[in-house]
Design a protein around this motif. Sequence first.
Motif, short mmCIF file in Angstrom:
data_model
loop_
_atom_site.label_atom_id
_atom_site.label_comp_id
_atom_site.label_asym_id
_atom_site.label_seq_id
_atom_site.Cartn_x
_atom_site.Cartn_y
_atom_site.Cartn_z
N ALA A 30 69.63 9.86 -34.93
CA ALA A 30 71.05 10.48 -34.83
C ALA A 30 71.34 11.76 -35.19
CB ALA A 30 71.86 9.27 -35.14
N GLN A 31 71.08 12.14 -36.42
CA GLN A 31 71.17 13.34 -37.02
C GLN A 31 70.47 14.36 -36.13
OE1 GLN A 31 73.39 14.02 -39.17
NE2 GLN A 31 74.03 11.91 -39.89
N LYS A 32 69.07 14.02 -35.85
CA LYS A 32 68.29 14.99 -35.01
C LYS A 32 68.89 15.39 -33.76
CE LYS A 32 64.26 16.99 -34.21
NZ LYS A 32 63.51 18.06 -35.06
N ALA A 33 69.61 14.36 -33.15
CA ALA A 33 70.14 14.60 -31.78
C ALA A 33 71.52 15.51 -32.00
CB ALA A 33 70.72 13.42 -31.21
N GLY A 34 72.36 15.25 -33.15
CA GLY A 34 73.42 16.07 -33.40
C GLY A 34 72.89 17.71 -33.96
N TYR A 35 71.72 17.63 -34.60
CA TYR A 35 71.24 18.90 -34.92
C TYR A 35 70.93 19.74 -33.71
CZ TYR A 35 68.00 22.54 -36.55
OH TYR A 35 67.34 23.64 -36.98
N LEU A 36 70.24 19.12 -32.75
CA LEU A 36 69.69 19.80 -31.51
C LEU A 36 70.80 20.14 -30.56
CD1 LEU A 36 66.67 17.58 -30.58
CD2 LEU A 36 66.76 19.95 -31.59
N GLN A 77 70.25 20.68 -20.62
CA GLN A 77 69.06 19.87 -21.25
C GLN A 77 69.47 18.64 -21.78
OE1 GLN A 77 67.76 22.66 -24.14
NE2 GLN A 77 65.95 23.46 -22.46
N LYS A 78 68.81 17.65 -21.73
CA LYS A 78 69.02 16.21 -22.25
C LYS A 78 68.07 15.95 -23.09
CE LYS A 78 71.08 14.88 -17.54
NZ LYS A 78 71.02 14.02 -16.54
N ILE A 79 68.29 14.89 -23.94
CA ILE A 79 67.44 14.10 -24.94
C ILE A 79 67.20 12.76 -24.56
CG2 ILE A 79 67.33 13.36 -27.16
CD1 ILE A 79 68.73 15.88 -28.02
N LEU A 80 66.15 12.24 -24.50
CA LEU A 80 65.82 10.92 -24.27
C LEU A 80 64.98 10.33 -25.50
CD1 LEU A 80 65.17 8.48 -22.37
CD2 LEU A 80 62.74 9.55 -21.71
N ALA A 81 65.78 9.12 -25.93
CA ALA A 81 65.13 8.34 -27.05
C ALA A 81 64.84 7.15 -26.39
CB ALA A 81 66.31 8.25 -28.12
N ILE A 82 63.42 6.82 -27.05
CA ILE A 82 62.92 5.42 -26.58
C ILE A 82 62.69 4.47 -27.57
CG2 ILE A 82 60.92 4.28 -25.28
CD1 ILE A 82 60.78 6.84 -23.60
N SER A 83 63.11 3.51 -27.54
CA SER A 83 62.95 2.37 -28.71
C SER A 83 62.15 1.28 -28.23
CB SER A 83 64.14 2.02 -29.31
OG SER A 83 64.90 3.10 -29.83
N ALA A 141 68.23 -1.55 -31.19
CA ALA A 141 67.98 -0.30 -31.56
C ALA A 141 68.31 0.95 -30.72
CB ALA A 141 66.55 -0.07 -32.28
N ALA A 142 68.14 0.79 -29.48
CA ALA A 142 68.34 1.80 -28.51
C ALA A 142 69.93 1.88 -28.31
CB ALA A 142 67.83 1.49 -27.29
N GLU A 143 70.56 0.66 -28.28
CA GLU A 143 71.92 0.72 -28.25
C GLU A 143 72.69 1.37 -29.25
OE1 GLU A 143 73.49 -2.92 -26.82
OE2 GLU A 143 72.11 -3.02 -25.13
N ASN A 144 72.25 0.88 -30.51
CA ASN A 144 72.72 1.51 -31.63
C ASN A 144 72.64 2.99 -31.92
OD1 ASN A 144 73.37 2.28 -34.68
ND2 ASN A 144 72.28 0.41 -35.30
N LEU A 145 71.66 3.54 -31.59
CA LEU A 145 71.43 4.91 -31.37
C LEU A 145 72.33 5.52 -30.69
CD1 LEU A 145 69.85 7.50 -32.66
CD2 LEU A 145 68.20 7.01 -30.74
N LYS A 156 77.55 12.68 -24.09
CA LYS A 156 77.50 11.27 -23.37
C LYS A 156 76.49 11.27 -22.09
CE LYS A 156 80.01 7.27 -21.99
NZ LYS A 156 81.34 6.92 -21.75
N PHE A 157 76.49 12.16 -21.35
CA PHE A 157 75.64 12.22 -20.08
C PHE A 157 74.33 13.02 -20.60
CE2 PHE A 157 79.94 11.33 -18.88
CZ PHE A 157 79.80 10.27 -18.30
N ARG A 158 74.30 13.65 -21.64
CA ARG A 158 73.04 14.47 -21.82
C ARG A 158 71.98 13.76 -23.08
NH1 ARG A 158 75.00 19.49 -24.46
NH2 ARG A 158 72.64 20.07 -24.31
N PHE A 159 72.54 12.32 -23.66
CA PHE A 159 71.88 11.64 -24.27
C PHE A 159 71.44 10.24 -23.92
CE2 PHE A 159 70.98 8.92 -28.13
CZ PHE A 159 70.04 9.64 -28.62
N SER A 160 70.09 9.87 -23.59
CA SER A 160 69.81 8.38 -23.12
C SER A 160 69.08 7.89 -24.19
CB SER A 160 68.85 8.80 -21.66
OG SER A 160 69.72 9.22 -20.67
N SER A 161 69.45 6.71 -24.22
CA SER A 161 68.59 5.80 -25.44
C SER A 161 68.44 4.63 -24.77
CB SER A 161 69.45 5.66 -26.59
OG SER A 161 68.81 4.95 -27.56
N MET A 162 66.93 4.34 -24.58
CA MET A 162 66.57 2.96 -24.00
C MET A 162 65.32 2.56 -24.36
SD MET A 162 65.52 4.71 -20.24
CE MET A 162 66.90 5.56 -19.95
#
Length: 166
Positions: A46-52, A62-68, A73-77, A90-96
């Motif tokens: 979460a901090q890394k996403a915030g930093y970026l 640009q978007k960020i994709l996080a895969i768990s 864990a995906a929803e928490n992130l 919100k629309f630039r960060f996907s976590s799944m």
Amino acid sequence: MKKVRVNEWIPSDNIALEENANFAVKCKENILVVAGPGAGKTELLAQKAGYLFQTNICYNPQKILAISFKTDAAENLKQRVCKRYGNEVKFRFSSMTYDAFSKRLLDRFRLALPIEWQPSKDYEINNSETIEAAFKKVGYNNPRNLKKSDLKKFYDYTLSKVEFPI
């Protein structure tokens, strides 16, 4: 969301990152982080996403994709990032999960596959029959004669790269 220079960025929510975590957040290259349960991997991401986002290293559109591995864990992130940085990201960060990501890819490109490889339109994922059919399709002949429920476990262990105990 306030944009900041790289050297002015600080972790959100008054969180103090230890030296290695701070390095991982600010590292420009891909980096492997190995830590046990409860060590703060989700917070680090979460901090890394915030930093970026805040430093505009990941600039719009640009978007960020996080895969768990796990849905929670995906929803928490996703919740942590959206709560801190709002609708702007919100629309630039996907976590799944891996399964959700794989299904999204397959749904999008299913018709581009050779006809004999295309799953039916209403296919299911993560059930033992589907997994067994997929293994057979790629030539896996079940030399251990695993039951369907064990084949599902084998699939899960294979994805997590943990040695299968059977």
